[in-house]
Design a protein around this motif. Structure first.
Motif, PDB file in Angstrom:
ATOM      1  N   LYS A 182       6.248  11.215   2.429  1.00 13.23           N
ATOM      2  CA  LYS A 182       5.333  11.426   1.305  1.00 13.23           C
ATOM      3  C   LYS A 182       3.908  11.719   1.772  1.00 13.23           C
ATOM      4  O   LYS A 182       3.042  12.000   0.962  1.00 13.23           O
ATOM      5  CB  LYS A 182       5.326  10.224   0.369  1.00 13.23           C
ATOM      6  N   SER A 183       3.666  11.639   3.066  1.00 11.02           N
ATOM      7  CA  SER A 183       2.339  11.957   3.574  1.00 11.02           C
ATOM      8  C   SER A 183       2.220  13.468   3.752  1.00 11.02           C
ATOM      9  O   SER A 183       3.215  14.189   3.773  1.00 11.02           O
ATOM     10  CB  SER A 183       2.083  11.257   4.910  1.00 11.02           C
ATOM     11  N   SER A 184       0.996  13.904   3.862  1.00 10.67           N
ATOM     12  CA  SER A 184       0.722  15.316   4.124  1.00 10.67           C
ATOM     13  C   SER A 184      -0.561  15.395   4.944  1.00 10.67           C
ATOM     14  O   SER A 184      -1.261  14.386   5.123  1.00 10.67           O
ATOM     15  CB  SER A 184       0.546  16.078   2.810  1.00 10.67           C
ATOM     16  N   PRO A 199       0.809  -3.787   8.159  1.00 11.95           N
ATOM     17  CA  PRO A 199       1.442  -4.791   7.309  1.00 11.95           C
ATOM     18  C   PRO A 199       1.082  -4.496   5.845  1.00 11.95           C
ATOM     19  O   PRO A 199      -0.055  -4.179   5.534  1.00 11.95           O
ATOM     20  CB  PRO A 199       0.829  -6.111   7.753  1.00 11.95           C
ATOM     21  N   GLY A 200       2.034  -4.570   4.998  1.00  8.69           N
ATOM     22  CA  GLY A 200       1.778  -4.312   3.587  1.00  8.69           C
ATOM     23  C   GLY A 200       1.937  -2.859   3.179  1.00  8.69           C
ATOM     24  O   GLY A 200       1.875  -2.540   2.001  1.00  8.69           O
ATOM     25  N   PHE A 201       2.121  -1.969   4.153  1.00 10.61           N
ATOM     26  CA  PHE A 201       2.335  -0.568   3.801  1.00 10.61           C
ATOM     27  C   PHE A 201       3.798  -0.380   3.445  1.00 10.61           C
ATOM     28  O   PHE A 201       4.685  -0.737   4.212  1.00 10.61           O
ATOM     29  CB  PHE A 201       1.958   0.378   4.945  1.00 10.61           C
ATOM     30  N   ASP A 202       4.036   0.189   2.273  1.00 10.25           N
ATOM     31  CA  ASP A 202       5.407   0.326   1.783  1.00 10.25           C
ATOM     32  C   ASP A 202       5.555   1.653   1.037  1.00 10.25           C
ATOM     33  O   ASP A 202       5.508   1.691  -0.185  1.00 10.25           O
ATOM     34  CB  ASP A 202       5.738  -0.842   0.865  1.00 10.25           C
ATOM     35  N   MET A 237       0.840  -1.186   0.000  1.00  9.08           N
ATOM     36  CA  MET A 237       0.000   0.000   0.000  1.00  9.08           C
ATOM     37  C   MET A 237       0.880   1.243   0.000  1.00  9.08           C
ATOM     38  O   MET A 237       1.961   1.249   0.581  1.00  9.08           O
ATOM     39  CB  MET A 237      -0.887   0.033   1.241  1.00  9.08           C
ATOM     40  N   LYS A 238       0.349   2.264  -0.609  1.00 15.13           N
ATOM     41  CA  LYS A 238       0.997   3.577  -0.646  1.00 15.13           C
ATOM     42  C   LYS A 238       0.063   4.590   0.007  1.00 15.13           C
ATOM     43  O   LYS A 238      -1.105   4.303   0.266  1.00 15.13           O
ATOM     44  CB  LYS A 238       1.288   4.001  -2.093  1.00 15.13           C
ATOM     45  N   TRP A 239       0.570   5.784   0.266  1.00 16.14           N
ATOM     46  CA  TRP A 239      -0.226   6.830   0.901  1.00 16.14           C
ATOM     47  C   TRP A 239      -1.505   7.134   0.134  1.00 16.14           C
ATOM     48  O   TRP A 239      -2.514   7.517   0.720  1.00 16.14           O
ATOM     49  CB  TRP A 239       0.594   8.109   1.072  1.00 16.14           C
ATOM     50  N   THR A 240      -1.484   6.966  -1.165  1.00 16.62           N
ATOM     51  CA  THR A 240      -2.652   7.286  -1.980  1.00 16.62           C
ATOM     52  C   THR A 240      -3.737   6.212  -1.935  1.00 16.62           C
ATOM     53  O   THR A 240      -4.840   6.436  -2.430  1.00 16.62           O
ATOM     54  CB  THR A 240      -2.228   7.522  -3.444  1.00 16.62           C
ATOM     55  N   ASP A 241      -3.467   5.080  -1.331  1.00 21.09           N
ATOM     56  CA  ASP A 241      -4.447   3.991  -1.205  1.00 21.09           C
ATOM     57  C   ASP A 241      -5.327   4.217   0.024  1.00 21.09           C
ATOM     58  O   ASP A 241      -5.406   3.370   0.921  1.00 21.09           O
ATOM     59  CB  ASP A 241      -3.737   2.637  -1.116  1.00 21.09           C
ATOM     60  N   THR A 242      -6.006   5.355   0.053  1.00 23.42           N
ATOM     61  CA  THR A 242      -6.708   5.777   1.263  1.00 23.42           C
ATOM     62  C   THR A 242      -7.780   4.788   1.714  1.00 23.42           C
ATOM     63  O   THR A 242      -7.898   4.521   2.910  1.00 23.42           O
ATOM     64  CB  THR A 242      -7.329   7.175   1.084  1.00 23.42           C
ATOM     65  N   LEU A 243      -8.543   4.236   0.785  1.00 21.96           N
ATOM     66  CA  LEU A 243      -9.600   3.300   1.182  1.00 21.96           C
ATOM     67  C   LEU A 243      -9.012   2.010   1.748  1.00 21.96           C
ATOM     68  O   LEU A 243      -9.470   1.523   2.791  1.00 21.96           O
ATOM     69  CB  LEU A 243     -10.529   2.994   0.005  1.00 21.96           C
TER      70      LEU A 243
END
Length: 64
Positions: free
Chosen positions: A46-48, A38-41, A1-7
């Motif tokens: 990069k967050s805001s 887990p799975g966040f990479d 997951m990336k920061w843009t995967d909000t859901l």
């Protein structure tokens, strides 16, 4: 997951922190909890505030 995967992040947070009301979470805590999923990479910097707010809103929606 990336920061843009909000859901996806919101779903994981609602399962991992089921006892937390996301309306009252501090963004510093939210940031740390997302980084620990887990799975966040993704890079921490990069967050805001806008991204954290989107995650928080998705989490609130997920609860309802």
């Amino acid at each position: 997951m990336k920061w843009t995967d909000t859901l996806d992040i919101a779903i994981e947070l609602s399962e991992t922190h089921a006892d937390v009301d996301p309306r009252y979470i501090r963004f510093t805590d939210l940031h740390a909890w997302v980084m620990a999923l887990p799975g966040f990479d993704d890079e921490p910097n990069k967050s805001s505030e806008k991204i954290l707010e989107a995650i928080q809103m998705a989490w609130i929606d997920e609860m309802n």
